[in-house]
Design a protein around this motif. Structure first.
Motif, PDB file in Angstrom:
ATOM      1  N   ILE A 161       0.830  -1.211   0.000  1.00 30.80           N
ATOM      2  CA  ILE A 161       0.000   0.000   0.000  1.00 30.80           C
ATOM      3  C   ILE A 161       0.865   1.262   0.000  1.00 30.80           C
ATOM      4  O   ILE A 161       0.632   2.194  -0.773  1.00 30.80           O
ATOM      5  N   PHE A 162       1.891   1.285   0.842  1.00 28.81           N
ATOM      6  CA  PHE A 162       2.657   2.531   0.943  1.00 28.81           C
ATOM      7  C   PHE A 162       3.667   2.704  -0.193  1.00 28.81           C
ATOM      8  O   PHE A 162       4.076   3.819  -0.495  1.00 28.81           O
ATOM      9  N   ARG A 163       3.988   1.608  -0.861  1.00 26.65           N
ATOM     10  CA  ARG A 163       4.789   1.753  -2.081  1.00 26.65           C
ATOM     11  C   ARG A 163       3.918   2.252  -3.232  1.00 26.65           C
ATOM     12  O   ARG A 163       4.364   3.043  -4.060  1.00 26.65           O
ATOM     13  N   ILE A 164       2.664   1.801  -3.252  1.00 30.47           N
ATOM     14  CA  ILE A 164       1.727   2.312  -4.259  1.00 30.47           C
ATOM     15  C   ILE A 164       1.520   3.808  -4.025  1.00 30.47           C
ATOM     16  O   ILE A 164       1.514   4.616  -4.957  1.00 30.47           O
ATOM     17  N   GLN A 165       1.355   4.179  -2.769  1.00 36.27           N
ATOM     18  CA  GLN A 165       1.139   5.591  -2.449  1.00 36.27           C
ATOM     19  C   GLN A 165       2.295   6.449  -2.967  1.00 36.27           C
ATOM     20  O   GLN A 165       2.094   7.503  -3.578  1.00 36.27           O
ATOM     21  N   CYS A 166       3.487   5.961  -2.748  1.00 37.46           N
ATOM     22  CA  CYS A 166       4.677   6.692  -3.199  1.00 37.46           C
ATOM     23  C   CYS A 166       4.672   6.821  -4.727  1.00 37.46           C
ATOM     24  O   CYS A 166       5.023   7.864  -5.284  1.00 37.46           O
ATOM     25  N   GLN A 167       4.235   5.765  -5.387  1.00 41.03           N
ATOM     26  CA  GLN A 167       4.211   5.771  -6.847  1.00 41.03           C
ATOM     27  C   GLN A 167       3.146   6.746  -7.380  1.00 41.03           C
ATOM     28  O   GLN A 167       3.376   7.439  -8.371  1.00 41.03           O
ATOM     29  N   VAL A 168       2.019   6.829  -6.712  1.00 43.53           N
ATOM     30  CA  VAL A 168       0.975   7.778  -7.124  1.00 43.53           C
ATOM     31  C   VAL A 168       1.534   9.206  -7.081  1.00 43.53           C
ATOM     32  O   VAL A 168       1.403   9.993  -8.019  1.00 43.53           O
ATOM     33  N   GLU A 169       2.204   9.499  -5.979  1.00 45.48           N
ATOM     34  CA  GLU A 169       2.806  10.814  -5.801  1.00 45.48           C
ATOM     35  C   GLU A 169       3.854  11.087  -6.869  1.00 45.48           C
ATOM     36  O   GLU A 169       3.934  12.167  -7.449  1.00 45.48           O
ATOM     37  N   ASN A 170       4.662  10.066  -7.125  1.00 45.37           N
ATOM     38  CA  ASN A 170       5.743  10.170  -8.094  1.00 45.37           C
ATOM     39  C   ASN A 170       5.202  10.455  -9.506  1.00 45.37           C
ATOM     40  O   ASN A 170       5.707  11.331 -10.214  1.00 45.37           O
ATOM     41  N   ILE A 171       4.155   9.732  -9.888  1.00 43.63           N
ATOM     42  CA  ILE A 171       3.604   9.923 -11.231  1.00 43.63           C
ATOM     43  C   ILE A 171       2.941  11.288 -11.341  1.00 43.63           C
ATOM     44  O   ILE A 171       3.062  11.968 -12.359  1.00 43.63           O
ATOM     45  N   PHE A 172       2.258  11.685 -10.280  1.00 45.50           N
ATOM     46  CA  PHE A 172       1.638  13.010 -10.244  1.00 45.50           C
ATOM     47  C   PHE A 172       2.702  14.072 -10.549  1.00 45.50           C
ATOM     48  O   PHE A 172       2.555  14.911 -11.427  1.00 45.50           O
ATOM     49  N   ARG A 173       3.805  13.978  -9.846  1.00 40.63           N
ATOM     50  CA  ARG A 173       4.889  14.957 -10.024  1.00 40.63           C
ATOM     51  C   ARG A 173       5.504  14.873 -11.427  1.00 40.63           C
ATOM     52  O   ARG A 173       5.630  15.885 -12.114  1.00 40.63           O
ATOM     53  N   GLU A 252      -6.172  14.887   8.951  1.00 39.14           N
ATOM     54  CA  GLU A 252      -4.998  15.346   8.202  1.00 39.14           C
ATOM     55  C   GLU A 252      -4.802  14.363   7.058  1.00 39.14           C
ATOM     56  O   GLU A 252      -4.789  13.154   7.270  1.00 39.14           O
ATOM     57  N   PHE A 253      -4.705  14.885   5.852  1.00 41.08           N
ATOM     58  CA  PHE A 253      -4.420  14.012   4.713  1.00 41.08           C
ATOM     59  C   PHE A 253      -3.433  14.702   3.790  1.00 41.08           C
ATOM     60  O   PHE A 253      -3.037  15.845   4.033  1.00 41.08           O
ATOM     61  N   GLY A 439      -7.270  13.860  -3.104  1.00 44.49           N
ATOM     62  CA  GLY A 439      -6.888  13.269  -1.817  1.00 44.49           C
ATOM     63  C   GLY A 439      -6.057  12.025  -2.070  1.00 44.49           C
ATOM     64  O   GLY A 439      -6.563  11.032  -2.586  1.00 44.49           O
ATOM     65  N   LEU A 440      -4.763  12.085  -1.715  1.00 44.02           N
ATOM     66  CA  LEU A 440      -3.853  10.964  -2.007  1.00 44.02           C
ATOM     67  C   LEU A 440      -4.337   9.650  -1.387  1.00 44.02           C
ATOM     68  O   LEU A 440      -4.375   8.611  -2.040  1.00 44.02           O
ATOM     69  N   GLU A 441      -4.717   9.704  -0.100  1.00 49.73           N
ATOM     70  CA  GLU A 441      -5.140   8.479   0.589  1.00 49.73           C
ATOM     71  C   GLU A 441      -6.379   7.883  -0.062  1.00 49.73           C
ATOM     72  O   GLU A 441      -6.545   6.669  -0.110  1.00 49.73           O
ATOM     73  N   ARG A 442      -7.257   8.782  -0.569  1.00 48.48           N
ATOM     74  CA  ARG A 442      -8.475   8.278  -1.237  1.00 48.48           C
ATOM     75  C   ARG A 442      -8.138   7.585  -2.544  1.00 48.48           C
ATOM     76  O   ARG A 442      -8.748   6.586  -2.884  1.00 48.48           O
ATOM     77  N   THR A 456      -4.782   3.500   4.277  1.00 39.87           N
ATOM     78  CA  THR A 456      -3.847   4.111   3.333  1.00 39.87           C
ATOM     79  C   THR A 456      -3.175   5.361   3.903  1.00 39.87           C
ATOM     80  O   THR A 456      -2.588   6.141   3.166  1.00 39.87           O
ATOM     81  N   SER A 457      -3.293   5.535   5.218  1.00 43.06           N
ATOM     82  CA  SER A 457      -2.583   6.631   5.878  1.00 43.06           C
ATOM     83  C   SER A 457      -1.607   5.983   6.850  1.00 43.06           C
ATOM     84  O   SER A 457      -2.008   5.142   7.660  1.00 43.06           O
TER      85      SER A 457
END
Ligand code: 4AD
Length: 468
Positions: A161-173, A252-253, A439-442, A456-457
């Motif tokens: 889950i937290f590697r996916i989260q990092c990847q979402v952020e990475n692709i966004f950027r 906080e999200f 919302g990243l967590e969403r 996911t938080s």
């Protein structure tokens, strides 16, 4: 330094090679006094290591010592990779064994743990099956997981889950950088609320000045546009003093925000949403296979259905679809969670997608800064975006005329004095613009069809929790 091998990358190709690994003791199973099986886990992946008494190499004391190690202790193991006779099952368990020649304990864990990682990693079905077989098993509830989060996040699903989260952020950027956006950071301590008075954390600033924690970067990201950064994005914390305890609200999200000049039409903003998210989903499916598999093993889910070109429906069309399905909703009101879900189902059936944009919302249900529709001011140039019938994004064109903005703020009950710097920013020449907040967590929760945003938080903050 010596060469270390990651547990997740021990493959049968390494057969007969000596490797060095560091991980945690997941289980130890002695067989008589001469053999012990030690399952070692590193970042969600496990490998079975075998300690067998051998003259000049492994003593029976060593087997005894290994058997005394507590679960979750950190160990270094040197050994030879071998292929077991019986194939090993389990997607995160490596298909090889390590014949131990050296074993060091780097740091011991306490003998009794509040969470057993193997129990915490089981799916509902696996729990049911184990209970039927009469196995001793503790069902780990959500509060226990969150109270001992640093243990809970060791499960393969959580590692995923937290590697996916990092990847979402990475692709966004990456995506936005490639489209000429610039990353910015806006203040989180602000004088007035940025999304209206409710759900704001108030505090006292230096000198007794009342202040708020930013509910979004909304005002300052628009000010950056006034400052001639024609396309900006921000990844940062967002604070909401939510009262209700729900499966999708945190206090906080992480907000993924975008703001950009609009040349002709607010659909330019939706075009960015469209291309960004199709690229994101493609990349997750392509580059995060192991993570998705680990998550799906504990929380089974169907891959997200999405189209190459994201479906756009107007709010009025959505209302009509609901009406035809027998759900009456106020055409100038907002959708509640239930009707959003229902619409999500209807859209999936009719258009074969679980990701879509609903736009042209009634003006009355949108924030004060939202631009009304040119041809019908009861509606607005705004949109929400849904995954599996739940909102992940809201966005809109903004009012860029200061007099109008001031009027709308007043009508919405906002103390204009507290946002005067924001309104004044539009007095020195401001281009038409719009943007959105994600919302990243969403996104992670709904992409993986998880049932609770706390999953996911990393350390969730909700109305009842501010620790650990
Ligand atoms: O819909 P929201 O409140 O919109 C804004 O903040 C606008 N300033 C965005 C814009 O640019 N117009 O929040 C945006 C997104 C939501 O769609 C949702 O995904 C997430 O932020 N969100 C939350 N996530 C977790 N917990 C909460 N309490 C959330 N509130 C909103």
């Amino acid at each position: 330094g010596r060469k270390w091998t990651e547990v997740g990358s021990i493959t049968p190709e390494l057969k007969d090679q000596v490797i060095l690994i560091r991980g945690r003791v997941q289980t130890i199973r002695p067989v008589g006094k001469k053999i012990a099986f030690v399952v070692v886990r590193e970042r969600g992946f496990t490998v079975q290591c075998v300690l067998t008494v051998k003259v000049d190499l492994v003593s029976s004391q060593m087997v005894k010592y290994a058997t005394s190690l507590s679960k979750e202790s950190i160990v270094d193991i040197e050994g030879v990779v071998s292929i077991p006779e019986k194939p090993i099952t389990g997607s995160t368990q490596q298909q090889v064994e390590v014949q131990i020649s050296k074993l060091y304990c780097v740091n011991r864990a306490v003998p009794t743990l509040p969470i057993n990682i193997e129990d915490a990693a089981r799916s509902e079905v696996e729990i049911e099956q184990a209970l039927e077989k009469g196995e001793q098993l503790v069902r780990v509830n959500q509060d226990t997981r969150l109270n001992f989060r640093i243990l809970d996040i060791r499960t393969p699903a959580n590692q995923g889950i937290f590697r996916i989260q990092c990847q979402v952020e990475n692709i966004f950027r990456q995506f936005l950088l490639s489209e000429g956006f610039v990353g910015i950071h806006t203040p989180k301590l602000i004088a007035g609320s940025s999304e209206g008075g409710s759900a704001v954390f108030r505090l006292v600033y230096k000198g007794g000045v009342p202040a708020c924690l930013a509910q979004s970067p909304q005002l300052h990201k628009q000010m950056a546009i006034c400052g001639d950064f024609s396309r900006v994005f921000e990844i940062g914390p967002v604070f909401r003093a939510e009262d209700s305890f729900t499966h999708r609200h945190l206090c906080e999200f992480t907000g993924l925000d975008v703001e950009m000049e609009i040349k002709e039409h607010y659909s330019e903003v939706m075009d960015i949403v469209d291309r960004l998210f199709v690229a994101m989903f493609d990349s997750l499916n392509e580059n995060c296979k192991k993570e998705l598999e680990a998550i799906g093993k504990q929380y089974p889910f169907e891959p997200l259905k999405y189209l190459r070109k994201t479906l756009r429906l107007t709010f009025a069309e959505g209302i009509q679809m609901l009406k035809e399905a027998g759900v009456e909703v106020d055409p100038l009101g907002d959708l509640n969670t239930e009707s959003e879900r229902k619409l999500g189902q209807l859209v999936a059936e009719k258009y074969g997608t679980e990701f879509y944009i609903l736009h042209k919302y009634p003006q009355a249900v949108r924030p004060f800064y939202t631009m009304p529709c040119h041809d019908n001011p009861s509606y607005s140039n705004s949109f929400d975006v849904f995954i599996r019938g739940e909102e992940i994004i809201s966005g809109a064109q903004r009012i860029h005329v200061p007099e109008f903005l001031e009027k709308r703020a007043g009508e919405c009950g906002i103390d204009v004095k507290t946002i005067s710097a924001y309104i004044d920013s539009f007095r020195y020449g401001a281009p038409p613009h719009g943007g959105f907040g994600v919302g990243l967590e969403r996104v992670v929760m709904l992409f993986c069809a998880l049932n609770n945003i706390r999953k996911t938080s990393l350390f969730p903050r909700d109305p009842q929790r501010i620790a650990p």
